[in-house]
Design a protein around this motif. Structure first.
Motif, short mmCIF file in Angstrom:
data_model
loop_
_atom_site.label_atom_id
_atom_site.label_comp_id
_atom_site.label_asym_id
_atom_site.label_seq_id
_atom_site.Cartn_x
_atom_site.Cartn_y
_atom_site.Cartn_z
N ALA A 30 0.82 -1.21 0.00
CA ALA A 30 0.00 0.00 0.00
C ALA A 30 0.86 1.26 0.00
O ALA A 30 0.61 2.20 -0.77
CB ALA A 30 -0.93 0.00 1.22
N LEU A 31 1.88 1.28 0.85
CA LEU A 31 2.75 2.45 0.90
C LEU A 31 3.56 2.59 -0.39
O LEU A 31 3.77 3.70 -0.88
CB LEU A 31 3.69 2.35 2.11
CG LEU A 31 3.00 2.46 3.48
CD1 LEU A 31 4.00 2.20 4.61
CD2 LEU A 31 2.38 3.83 3.66
N LEU A 33 2.74 1.54 -3.44
CA LEU A 33 1.88 2.00 -4.53
C LEU A 33 1.54 3.48 -4.38
O LEU A 33 1.49 4.22 -5.37
CB LEU A 33 0.60 1.17 -4.56
CG LEU A 33 0.76 -0.28 -5.05
CD1 LEU A 33 -0.52 -1.07 -4.82
CD2 LEU A 33 1.16 -0.32 -6.52
N THR A 34 1.31 3.91 -3.15
CA THR A 34 1.02 5.32 -2.91
C THR A 34 2.19 6.20 -3.33
O THR A 34 2.02 7.21 -4.03
CB THR A 34 0.70 5.57 -1.43
OG1 THR A 34 -0.42 4.77 -1.05
CG2 THR A 34 0.37 7.03 -1.18
N LEU A 35 3.39 5.80 -2.90
CA LEU A 35 4.58 6.58 -3.27
C LEU A 35 4.83 6.53 -4.78
O LEU A 35 5.31 7.51 -5.36
CB LEU A 35 5.80 6.04 -2.52
CG LEU A 35 5.83 6.29 -1.01
CD1 LEU A 35 7.02 5.58 -0.37
CD2 LEU A 35 5.90 7.78 -0.71
N THR A 36 4.51 5.42 -5.39
CA THR A 36 4.74 5.29 -6.83
C THR A 36 3.90 6.26 -7.63
O THR A 36 4.40 7.00 -8.49
CB THR A 36 4.43 3.85 -7.28
OG1 THR A 36 5.33 2.95 -6.64
CG2 THR A 36 4.59 3.71 -8.79
N LEU A 38 2.09 8.88 -6.52
CA LEU A 38 2.23 10.27 -6.12
C LEU A 38 3.59 10.83 -6.50
O LEU A 38 3.71 11.98 -6.92
CB LEU A 38 2.02 10.42 -4.62
CG LEU A 38 0.60 10.19 -4.09
CD1 LEU A 38 0.56 10.37 -2.58
CD2 LEU A 38 -0.38 11.13 -4.77
#
Length: 276
Positions: A30-31, A33-36, A38
């Motif tokens: 989850a983290l 994918l979020t960083l990817t 954004l």
């Protein structure tokens, strides 16, 4: 070897039963994918490849998150079983104490490696699905980032074992583990930065700075992944650090391996001398 694999399988099964594997994998995915999604948004404007941005973002995340996860799954590996009485039962079988330590280590490392590979791999796969052009150099840097992340986790698993082999209560082990995380991840670098500011280059030479950085596994990991000579190092803004410290990537990897095996050896020695 058979005894070690049996203990390792037992740890993996317990991790599956306690949802450690699932929770860790989902958290990292989850983290990541979020960083990817954004972090890679502005790459078209600045001319930086999207996967390089992901590597920088995930490396920074790993420094804070992976040591904490490793300490959480390892700090009670010995003292916890001793409190529950399961260690006496385990040692009633024809198995040496060093085999117990090594088997537990391999089991916990397998959990962490699986979660890291699947969680971070999901980010790279999602980026590839979007149609981003990813060259071989970026894939290589990404693979080295995952490998060194697992090695960093191995170092903190071993440190957690050493703590667990020394203390008598799980609560004490948990408190020490959190303290170790704070020291290595936050306090050490702040203290080193303050020392450099006060010293103003008068006493601390490049060689001494290199030695001080090698004394912290998170700094070794950071230098390996964020101070490379390629696009990742240029984008992270830390390429000059590696030049000033003269620490080669091979030396940094060897140091990370030492950080894994030395505390593991200490944990094995402490456990072998401990009375049940």
């Amino acid at each position: 070897m058979r005894n070690i694999l049996i203990v390792a399988r037992k740890e993996v099964q317990e991790g599956l039963r306690n949802r450690w594997v699932l929770a860790t994998t989902l958290l990292l995915a989850a983290l990541a994918l979020t960083l990817t999604f954004l972090g890679s948004a502005p790459t078209g404007n600045v001319g930086v490849r999207a996967l390089d941005v992901v590597i920088v973002s995930l490396s920074s995340l790993t420094i804070f998150l992976l040591p904490l996860i490793a300490l959480l799954i390892s700090h009670d590996a010995i003292v916890g079983e001793m409190e529950r009485g399961t260690m006496l039962l385990l040692l009633s079988y024809p198995i040496a104490r060093w085999q117990v330590i090594l088997g537990k280590f391999l089991g916990h490392l397998a959990i962490l490696a699986f979660a890291t590979l699947l969680g971070y791999g999901a980010a790279a796969a999602a980026l590839a699905v979007t149609g981003e052009v990813i060259d071989a150099e970026s894939w290589k840097a990404f693979a080295w980032m995952i490998g060194s992340s697992v090695l960093l986790g191995a170092a903190f698993i071993a440190i957690g074992y050493f703590v667990s082999a020394l203390v008598r209560e799980r609560g004490t082990a948990a408190g020490i583990a959190i303290g170790i995380w704070l020291i290595f991840v936050l306090i050490y670098d702040m203290a080193l930065l303050g020392l450099l500011v006060v010293d103003k280059g008068k006493t601390i030479s490049g060689n001494l700075l290199s030695t001080l950085l090698l004394l912290n596994p998170t700094d070794v990991y950071r230098l390996f992944n964020l101070s490379s000579s390629g696009n990742v190092g240029a984008f992270s803004g830390m390429a000059g650090v590696a030049q000033n410290t003269a620490l080669s990537p091979s030396l940094l990897l060897i140091t990370l391996a030492v950080w894994a095996f030395f505390p593991l050896g200490l944990a094995t020695f402490a456990f072998s001398r401990r009375e049940l």
